[in-house]
Design a protein around this motif. Sequence first.
Motif, PDB file in Angstrom:
ATOM      1  N   MET A   1       0.847  -1.172   0.000  1.00 46.99           N
ATOM      2  CA  MET A   1       0.000   0.000   0.000  1.00 46.99           C
ATOM      3  C   MET A   1       0.893   1.236   0.000  1.00 46.99           C
ATOM      4  N   ALA A   2       0.443   2.263  -0.642  1.00 48.67           N
ATOM      5  CA  ALA A   2       1.209   3.504  -0.724  1.00 48.67           C
ATOM      6  C   ALA A   2       0.556   4.578   0.140  1.00 48.67           C
ATOM      7  N   SER A   3       1.348   5.573   0.476  1.00 44.76           N
ATOM      8  CA  SER A   3       0.849   6.689   1.275  1.00 44.76           C
ATOM      9  C   SER A   3      -0.016   7.593   0.412  1.00 44.76           C
ATOM     10  N   ALA A   4      -0.534   8.641   1.033  1.00 45.80           N
ATOM     11  CA  ALA A   4      -1.363   9.602   0.308  1.00 45.80           C
ATOM     12  C   ALA A   4      -0.580  10.284  -0.806  1.00 45.80           C
ATOM     13  N   VAL A   5       0.742  10.350  -0.667  1.00 48.38           N
ATOM     14  CA  VAL A   5       1.564  10.962  -1.699  1.00 48.38           C
ATOM     15  C   VAL A   5       2.081   9.927  -2.695  1.00 48.38           C
ATOM     16  N   GLY A   6       1.606   8.695  -2.586  1.00 42.89           N
ATOM     17  CA  GLY A   6       1.927   7.671  -3.566  1.00 42.89           C
ATOM     18  C   GLY A   6       3.209   6.901  -3.328  1.00 42.89           C
ATOM     19  N   ARG A   7       3.875   7.108  -2.209  1.00 43.73           N
ATOM     20  CA  ARG A   7       5.108   6.375  -1.922  1.00 43.73           C
ATOM     21  C   ARG A   7       4.824   5.256  -0.928  1.00 43.73           C
ATOM     22  N   PRO A   8       5.465   4.085  -1.095  1.00 50.29           N
ATOM     23  CA  PRO A   8       5.298   3.017  -0.107  1.00 50.29           C
ATOM     24  C   PRO A   8       5.775   3.491   1.270  1.00 50.29           C
ATOM     25  N   VAL A   9       5.121   2.995   2.306  1.00 47.92           N
ATOM     26  CA  VAL A   9       5.413   3.443   3.673  1.00 47.92           C
ATOM     27  C   VAL A   9       6.241   2.391   4.408  1.00 47.92           C
ATOM     28  N   VAL A  10       7.341   2.858   5.027  1.00 49.98           N
ATOM     29  CA  VAL A  10       8.224   2.010   5.818  1.00 49.98           C
ATOM     30  C   VAL A  10       8.171   2.470   7.264  1.00 49.98           C
ATOM     31  N   LEU A  11       7.966   1.521   8.172  1.00 50.53           N
ATOM     32  CA  LEU A  11       8.020   1.788   9.610  1.00 50.53           C
ATOM     33  C   LEU A  11       9.394   1.362  10.101  1.00 50.53           C
ATOM     34  N   ILE A  12      10.167   2.327  10.592  1.00 49.80           N
ATOM     35  CA  ILE A  12      11.497   2.053  11.140  1.00 49.80           C
ATOM     36  C   ILE A  12      11.367   1.940  12.653  1.00 49.80           C
ATOM     37  N   VAL A  13      11.870   0.835  13.196  1.00 47.49           N
ATOM     38  CA  VAL A  13      11.810   0.598  14.640  1.00 47.49           C
ATOM     39  C   VAL A  13      13.252   0.488  15.144  1.00 47.49           C
TER      40      VAL A  13
ATOM     41  N   ARG B   1      -2.587   2.407  11.524  1.00 49.46           N
ATOM     42  CA  ARG B   1      -2.395   2.706  10.098  1.00 49.46           C
ATOM     43  C   ARG B   1      -2.546   1.438   9.268  1.00 49.46           C
ATOM     44  N   THR B   2      -3.081   1.612   8.081  1.00 47.47           N
ATOM     45  CA  THR B   2      -3.247   0.458   7.186  1.00 47.47           C
ATOM     46  C   THR B   2      -2.328   0.548   5.972  1.00 47.47           C
ATOM     47  N   ASP B   3      -1.440   1.550   5.963  1.00 51.49           N
ATOM     48  CA  ASP B   3      -0.609   1.764   4.774  1.00 51.49           C
ATOM     49  C   ASP B   3       0.851   1.346   4.941  1.00 51.49           C
ATOM     50  N   ILE B   4       1.211   0.710   6.061  1.00 53.73           N
ATOM     51  CA  ILE B   4       2.589   0.283   6.268  1.00 53.73           C
ATOM     52  C   ILE B   4       2.886  -0.899   5.338  1.00 53.73           C
ATOM     53  N   ARG B   5       3.918  -0.764   4.527  1.00 48.82           N
ATOM     54  CA  ARG B   5       4.283  -1.807   3.555  1.00 48.82           C
ATOM     55  C   ARG B   5       5.459  -2.651   4.043  1.00 48.82           C
ATOM     56  N   ILE B   6       6.393  -2.000   4.777  1.00 52.26           N
ATOM     57  CA  ILE B   6       7.604  -2.675   5.249  1.00 52.26           C
ATOM     58  C   ILE B   6       7.881  -2.240   6.688  1.00 52.26           C
ATOM     59  N   VAL B   7       8.255  -3.202   7.536  1.00 54.60           N
ATOM     60  CA  VAL B   7       8.749  -2.890   8.880  1.00 54.60           C
ATOM     61  C   VAL B   7      10.246  -3.170   8.870  1.00 54.60           C
ATOM     62  N   PHE B   8      11.029  -2.145   9.227  1.00 54.99           N
ATOM     63  CA  PHE B   8      12.484  -2.215   9.278  1.00 54.99           C
ATOM     64  C   PHE B   8      12.882  -2.078  10.735  1.00 54.99           C
ATOM     65  N   THR B   9      13.282  -3.189  11.364  1.00 52.75           N
ATOM     66  CA  THR B   9      13.498  -3.186  12.806  1.00 52.75           C
ATOM     67  C   THR B   9      14.907  -3.586  13.208  1.00 52.75           C
ATOM     68  N   ASP B  10      15.410  -2.883  14.216  1.00 49.75           N
ATOM     69  CA  ASP B  10      16.634  -3.302  14.872  1.00 49.75           C
ATOM     70  C   ASP B  10      16.293  -4.567  15.654  1.00 49.75           C
ATOM     71  N   ILE B  11      17.267  -5.427  15.850  1.00 51.92           N
ATOM     72  CA  ILE B  11      17.010  -6.661  16.596  1.00 51.92           C
ATOM     73  C   ILE B  11      17.137  -6.429  18.095  1.00 51.92           C
ATOM     74  N   GLN B  12      18.183  -5.744  18.517  1.00 45.72           N
ATOM     75  CA  GLN B  12      18.401  -5.533  19.945  1.00 45.72           C
ATOM     76  C   GLN B  12      17.750  -4.237  20.384  1.00 45.72           C
ATOM     77  N   MET B  13      16.634  -4.377  21.119  1.00 50.78           N
ATOM     78  CA  MET B  13      15.908  -3.212  21.624  1.00 50.78           C
ATOM     79  C   MET B  13      15.396  -3.505  23.016  1.00 50.78           C
ATOM     80  N   PRO B  14      15.348  -2.473  23.861  1.00 51.01           N
ATOM     81  CA  PRO B  14      14.736  -2.648  25.173  1.00 51.01           C
ATOM     82  C   PRO B  14      13.213  -2.676  25.031  1.00 51.01           C
ATOM     83  N   GLY B  15      12.548  -3.093  26.071  1.00 50.99           N
ATOM     84  CA  GLY B  15      11.092  -3.068  26.056  1.00 50.99           C
ATOM     85  C   GLY B  15      10.495  -4.464  26.102  1.00 50.99           C
TER      86      GLY B  15
END
Length: 125
Positions: free
Chosen positions: A1-13, A50-64
């Motif tokens: 899915m693309a954003s309102a501006v037509g670009r795919p959305v990536v969630l960086i964690v 959100r329903t437009d996230i196309r890719i999740v880019f996550t660090d492996i070592q995170m607190p929480g």
Amino acid sequence: MASAVGRPVVLIVEDEWLLRTSGAEMVADAGFEVVEAGNADEAIAILEARTDIRIVFTDIQMPGSMDGLRLARFVRDRWPPIELVATSGRVTITEGDLPERGVFIPKPYTAATIAEVFGSLAGPP
């Protein structure tokens, strides 16, 4: 899915602000809209909202409550179409650590690697 501006959305964690900012800049320069989260709990809240996230880019070592590998498995189970990219400078990934279709990019990564990997995952907008 693309954003309102037509670009795919990536969630960086990424919990380290400088690394998250640098990664976000590389992802944006590769033609993606970027959404940022500092940990898995923030990422899940964003994914639920959100329903437009196309890719999740996550660090492996995170607190929480969960690290990046657990987050990747959670995302694959709950949102199967989302592509997964994990990164680390300290952890070595073996077969089966990431869910199906998960991709590992070791740190430090380059803008060229980001553009290549994310471009192949996003496919046509």
